[in-house]
Design a protein around this motif. Structure first.
Motif, PDB file in Angstrom:
ATOM      1  N   ASN A 180     -18.269  -3.268  29.562  1.00 28.34           N
ATOM      2  CA  ASN A 180     -17.052  -3.723  28.883  1.00 28.34           C
ATOM      3  C   ASN A 180     -15.833  -2.883  29.231  1.00 28.34           C
ATOM      4  O   ASN A 180     -14.691  -3.329  29.061  1.00 28.34           O
ATOM      5  N   GLU A 181     -16.044  -1.676  29.726  1.00 31.37           N
ATOM      6  CA  GLU A 181     -14.946  -0.754  30.022  1.00 31.37           C
ATOM      7  C   GLU A 181     -14.551  -0.763  31.492  1.00 31.37           C
ATOM      8  O   GLU A 181     -13.628  -0.058  31.900  1.00 31.37           O
ATOM      9  N   ASP A 182     -15.251  -1.571  32.308  1.00 30.28           N
ATOM     10  CA  ASP A 182     -15.047  -1.547  33.763  1.00 30.28           C
ATOM     11  C   ASP A 182     -13.942  -2.522  34.175  1.00 30.28           C
ATOM     12  O   ASP A 182     -14.216  -3.660  34.567  1.00 30.28           O
ATOM     13  N   PRO A 211     -16.436  -7.501  22.930  1.00 31.62           N
ATOM     14  CA  PRO A 211     -17.262  -8.704  22.778  1.00 31.62           C
ATOM     15  C   PRO A 211     -16.699  -9.609  21.688  1.00 31.62           C
ATOM     16  O   PRO A 211     -16.022  -9.149  20.760  1.00 31.62           O
ATOM     17  N   GLU A 212     -16.957 -10.884  21.822  1.00 30.35           N
ATOM     18  CA  GLU A 212     -16.485 -11.836  20.821  1.00 30.35           C
ATOM     19  C   GLU A 212     -17.075 -11.475  19.465  1.00 30.35           C
ATOM     20  O   GLU A 212     -18.259 -11.194  19.325  1.00 30.35           O
ATOM     21  N   PRO A 217     -10.810  -3.225  16.871  1.00 33.16           N
ATOM     22  CA  PRO A 217     -10.531  -2.746  18.222  1.00 33.16           C
ATOM     23  C   PRO A 217     -11.014  -1.314  18.399  1.00 33.16           C
ATOM     24  O   PRO A 217     -11.236  -0.603  17.411  1.00 33.16           O
ATOM     25  N   ARG A 218     -11.210  -0.910  19.627  1.00 33.03           N
ATOM     26  CA  ARG A 218     -11.542   0.484  19.885  1.00 33.03           C
ATOM     27  C   ARG A 218     -10.346   1.349  19.550  1.00 33.03           C
ATOM     28  O   ARG A 218      -9.212   1.021  19.879  1.00 33.03           O
ATOM     29  N   TRP A 219     -10.587   2.469  18.876  1.00 38.26           N
ATOM     30  CA  TRP A 219      -9.492   3.398  18.587  1.00 38.26           C
ATOM     31  C   TRP A 219      -9.129   4.143  19.850  1.00 38.26           C
ATOM     32  O   TRP A 219      -9.993   4.671  20.558  1.00 38.26           O
TER      33      TRP A 219
END
Length: 223
Positions: A180-182, A211-212, A217-219
């Motif tokens: 997911n980070e790529d 992902p759905e 959200p990521r901090w």
């Protein structure tokens, strides 16, 4: 147009701005239907993934062999600042049955120095120097428990140069991030501080593919 606002008041303040009013007035002739409509996609930014009354991570504790040397490393590598000494080096040591029971120290262990430092927009680091008790080597990624600090940087190459110049040892990299980070421009690299603590430098200007149905959200530290 995808827009994100802190709250309803911020959105109304945006609508009241002269440039926004000019833009909306121009839409009367340029847009089908004579204007725009607003669709609330999600209240994603308001997500607070924690139990009531829990705000978030305040600090991380890190035991080092020499607090002054560790402070210099964090300052030279990352621009860290010292806030205060929780336990001054020349003050009485923290030891005995009280700290043993409160902090889980083994008998004979004493805390000789504690300092709080801050790096950018994130949790503080509480540095400890502890003597008299058995100590293990710094954790590897494969070990149980907390294993590393991850710092977001804007320029990985520049951060690597500062890290090495301050006395850190870099591992292989920088390398792409995973799954997911790529995304384009995203990269990371691990290294060890002079006393062995594992530190990750990472950047993800290409964004993170959540992902759905992700609950929040990521901090990410603000610029």
């Amino acid at each position: 147009m995808l827009e994100e606002y802190r709250d309803e008041a911020a959105f109304k303040a945006h609508l009241a701005q002269p440039h926004t009013q000019e833009f909306n007035a121009a839409l009367e002739e340029a847009a089908t239907g004579g204007g725009s409509t607003v669709t609330d996609l999600a209240t994603f930014a308001d997500a607070k993934p924690a139990a009531p009354g829990v705000r978030g991570v305040d600090h991380a504790g890190l035991t080092v062999p020499d607090i002054d040397a560790a402070t210099r490393f964090f300052s030279e590598a990352f621009g860290a600042v010292t806030l205060y000494d929780v336990l001054p080096e020349d003050g009485p040591d923290m030891e005995g049955e009280g700290p043993q029971a409160e902090l889980g120290l083994s008998p004979g262990t004493r805390i000789t120095h504690m300092r709080l430092v801050r790096i950018g927009n994130g949790p503080c680091l509480e540095l400890f120097r502890i003597e008299g008790g058995e100590q293990s080597e710094p954790a590897r990624l494969q070990d149980l428990g907390l294993t590393h600090l991850g710092l977001y940087v804007d320029d990985v190459e520049a951060a690597c140069a500062a890290f090495a110049a301050a006395g850190g040892t870099l591992l292989k990299g920088p390398h792409p991030l995973a799954n997911n980070e790529d995304n384009d421009g995203n990269a990371g690299i691990y290294g060890r501080a002079p006393w062995g603590t594992l530190i990750e430098l990472l950047t993800y200007p290409g964004g993170i593919d959540l992902p759905e149905g992700a609950p929040a959200p990521r901090w990410t530290p603000n610029p």
